[in-house]
Motif scaffolding. Structure first.
Motif, PDB file in Angstrom:
ATOM      1  N   UNK A  32     -23.748   8.125   3.105  1.00 39.18           N
ATOM      2  CA  UNK A  32     -22.894   7.769   3.684  1.00 39.18           C
ATOM      3  C   UNK A  32     -22.604   6.416   3.417  1.00 39.18           C
ATOM      4  N   UNK A  33     -22.961   5.406   2.993  1.00 42.56           N
ATOM      5  CA  UNK A  33     -22.120   4.342   2.399  1.00 42.56           C
ATOM      6  C   UNK A  33     -20.467   5.078   2.090  1.00 42.56           C
ATOM      7  N   UNK A  34     -20.664   5.992   0.545  1.00 41.64           N
ATOM      8  CA  UNK A  34     -19.283   6.473   0.679  1.00 41.64           C
ATOM      9  C   UNK A  34     -18.078   7.060   0.904  1.00 41.64           C
ATOM     10  N   UNK A  35     -18.534   7.462   2.363  1.00 45.08           N
ATOM     11  CA  UNK A  35     -18.246   8.459   3.198  1.00 45.08           C
ATOM     12  C   UNK A  35     -18.121   7.548   4.509  1.00 45.08           C
ATOM     13  N   UNK A  36     -18.725   6.131   4.819  1.00 50.80           N
ATOM     14  CA  UNK A  36     -17.695   5.521   5.888  1.00 50.80           C
ATOM     15  C   UNK A  36     -16.915   4.375   4.649  1.00 50.80           C
ATOM     16  N   UNK A  37     -16.750   4.537   3.690  1.00 49.47           N
ATOM     17  CA  UNK A  37     -15.837   3.418   2.308  1.00 49.47           C
ATOM     18  C   UNK A  37     -14.525   4.787   2.414  1.00 49.47           C
ATOM     19  N   UNK A  38     -14.903   5.661   2.810  1.00 46.70           N
ATOM     20  CA  UNK A  38     -13.774   6.733   2.587  1.00 46.70           C
ATOM     21  C   UNK A  38     -12.896   6.650   4.353  1.00 46.70           C
ATOM     22  N   UNK A  39     -13.345   6.160   5.991  1.00 43.44           N
ATOM     23  CA  UNK A  39     -13.514   7.206   7.071  1.00 43.44           C
ATOM     24  C   UNK A  39     -11.366   5.906   6.897  1.00 43.44           C
ATOM     25  N   UNK A  40     -11.251   4.773   6.709  1.00 46.06           N
ATOM     26  CA  UNK A  40     -10.064   4.140   6.414  1.00 46.06           C
ATOM     27  C   UNK A  40      -9.159   4.557   5.618  1.00 46.06           C
ATOM     28  N   UNK A  41      -9.327   5.359   4.635  1.00 45.46           N
ATOM     29  CA  UNK A  41      -7.746   5.946   4.310  1.00 45.46           C
ATOM     30  C   UNK A  41      -7.843   7.525   4.567  1.00 45.46           C
ATOM     31  N   UNK A  42      -8.606   7.977   5.886  1.00 46.11           N
ATOM     32  CA  UNK A  42      -8.912   8.744   6.783  1.00 46.11           C
ATOM     33  C   UNK A  42      -7.785   8.451   7.552  1.00 46.11           C
ATOM     34  N   UNK A  43      -8.272   7.031   8.470  1.00 48.68           N
ATOM     35  CA  UNK A  43      -7.283   6.200   9.057  1.00 48.68           C
ATOM     36  C   UNK A  43      -5.702   6.356   9.169  1.00 48.68           C
ATOM     37  N   UNK A  44      -5.269   5.782   7.996  1.00 51.94           N
ATOM     38  CA  UNK A  44      -4.070   5.778   7.046  1.00 51.94           C
ATOM     39  C   UNK A  44      -3.863   6.821   7.323  1.00 51.94           C
ATOM     40  N   UNK A  82      -3.741   9.553   8.589  1.00 54.78           N
ATOM     41  CA  UNK A  82      -3.679   9.698  10.285  1.00 54.78           C
ATOM     42  C   UNK A  82      -2.509   8.665  10.666  1.00 54.78           C
ATOM     43  N   UNK A  83      -2.410   7.548  11.027  1.00 50.85           N
ATOM     44  CA  UNK A  83      -1.277   6.184  11.118  1.00 50.85           C
ATOM     45  C   UNK A  83       0.290   6.838  10.304  1.00 50.85           C
ATOM     46  N   UNK A  84       0.080   7.125   9.767  1.00 50.07           N
ATOM     47  CA  UNK A  84       1.170   7.751   8.844  1.00 50.07           C
ATOM     48  C   UNK A  84       1.495   9.175   9.593  1.00 50.07           C
ATOM     49  N   UNK A  85       0.657  10.262   9.481  1.00 48.80           N
ATOM     50  CA  UNK A  85       1.438  11.261   9.864  1.00 48.80           C
ATOM     51  C   UNK A  85       1.952  10.912  11.373  1.00 48.80           C
ATOM     52  N   UNK A  88      10.634  14.693   5.035  1.00 48.41           N
ATOM     53  CA  UNK A  88      10.341  16.039   5.548  1.00 48.41           C
ATOM     54  C   UNK A  88       9.024  15.952   4.671  1.00 48.41           C
ATOM     55  N   UNK A  89       9.041  15.822   3.600  1.00 49.97           N
ATOM     56  CA  UNK A  89       8.768  16.764   1.457  1.00 49.97           C
ATOM     57  C   UNK A  89       6.845  15.504   2.222  1.00 49.97           C
ATOM     58  N   UNK A  90       8.074  14.231   2.308  1.00 47.97           N
ATOM     59  CA  UNK A  90       6.339  12.773   2.456  1.00 47.97           C
ATOM     60  C   UNK A  90       5.683  13.325   3.257  1.00 47.97           C
ATOM     61  N   UNK A  91       6.064  14.137   4.545  1.00 48.69           N
ATOM     62  CA  UNK A  91       5.202  14.009   6.380  1.00 48.69           C
ATOM     63  C   UNK A  91       4.074  15.195   5.316  1.00 48.69           C
ATOM     64  N   UNK A  92       4.885  16.240   5.265  1.00 46.59           N
ATOM     65  CA  UNK A  92       4.239  17.354   4.582  1.00 46.59           C
ATOM     66  C   UNK A  92       2.758  17.001   3.174  1.00 46.59           C
ATOM     67  N   UNK A  93       3.277  15.855   2.184  1.00 46.55           N
ATOM     68  CA  UNK A  93       2.261  15.860   1.308  1.00 46.55           C
ATOM     69  C   UNK A  93       1.196  15.076   1.867  1.00 46.55           C
ATOM     70  N   UNK A  94       1.521  14.075   3.001  1.00 46.92           N
ATOM     71  CA  UNK A  94       0.755  13.514   3.249  1.00 46.92           C
ATOM     72  C   UNK A  94      -0.599  13.994   4.294  1.00 46.92           C
ATOM     73  N   UNK A  95       0.010  15.330   5.381  1.00 46.34           N
ATOM     74  CA  UNK A  95      -0.510  15.815   6.252  1.00 46.34           C
ATOM     75  C   UNK A  95      -1.601  16.789   4.700  1.00 46.34           C
TER      76      UNK A  95
END
Length: 243
Positions: free
Chosen positions: A132-144, A146-149, A164-171
């Motif tokens: 739980x604590x590890x997953x909670x720490x990964x949530x901000x990475x997912x948020x970043x 998502x905002x980048x996309x 476009x290639x960068x967007x595809x890699x982030x996706x």
């Protein structure tokens, strides 16, 4: 009959020596003092025996307990009654003690069973929610990610191949991260249009909107996540205000 014979034998007159016809009686046998006198007690017992035999009474009736043991002693009787009463009181006290011990034993068993069940549940929860604590720490990475996309539009990607290639890699990174989340039962909350739930939602503001049902989510500021049906981060949302 045998008892009468024994009595007759015990009270029989001492045997006398036979005299010849020519012998004369001495003054010792003729004195009035030595004449045989009838035994009144023996006669009465014989009459009682004959009367009982004629009536069909038993020859030798067993003696009653009172005749053998004598009269009952009242002091002994009271002492026995006191002992019985004391034993009854002791039995009642021990029965009450036994009931209390049984109740304590059952309560101890119930407490032990509750402790075992609680420990088992905590062990299972520790296995499930150990990340739980590890997953909670990964949530901000997912948020970043998502905002980048969301920050790069379709028009920007068409005019710039590098972007476009960068967007595809982030996706792809975002998709791979959420596949790992799903593998460990970490699910993203999609609250848009749902009724506000304080367990899974956190209201940030209210918006009056007559076209939507009051109390429903109309805007999502930050996504929420659930781990094994437990909310590890509620979604920050805007709620329709009642008009």
């Amino acid at each position: 009959m045998q008892s009468v014979v024994r009595v007759l034998r015990s009270r029989a007159v001492p045997s006398c020596r036979l005299l010849s016809p020519s012998s004369t009686l001495t003054p010792r046998y003729l004195s009035s003092e030595t004449e045989a006198k009838p035994d009144v007690g023996l006669r009465s017992k014989f009459q009682q025996f004959m009367h009982g035999e004629a009536a069909g009474a038993p020859e030798d009736s067993p003696p009653s307990p009172q005749e053998e043991e004598g009269p009952v002693d009242r002091a002994v009787l009271k002492e026995k009654e006191a002992e019985i009463s004391a034993l009854k009181e002791k039995l009642a006290a021990e029965s009450k003690m036994l009931g209390d011990m049984k109740d304590r034993y059952l309560r101890a068993l119930a407490d032990g069973e509750n402790v075992r069940n609680r420990a088992k549940k905590e062990l299972e929860d520790s296995k499930v929610f150990s990340i739980q604590s590890f997953a909670k720490d990964l949530l901000p990475v997912s948020d970043v990610l998502e905002k980048a996309l969301e920050s790069v539009g379709e028009e920007d990607r068409q005019g710039n191949a590098t972007l476009a290639n960068l967007h595809e890699g982030v996706s792809l990174t975002y998709s791979q991260l959420h596949q790992v989340f799903k593998r460990h039962n970490l699910v993203k909350i999609e609250p848009m249009g749902e009724v506000f739930d304080p367990i899974y939602h956190e209201a940030m503001f209210q918006i009056p909107d007559p076209s939507k049902t009051p109390g429903t989510v109309c805007n999502v500021v930050q996504s929420g996540y659930i781990l094994q049906s437990r909310s590890i981060r509620p979604a920050k949302v805007g709620v329709v205000k009642e008009t």
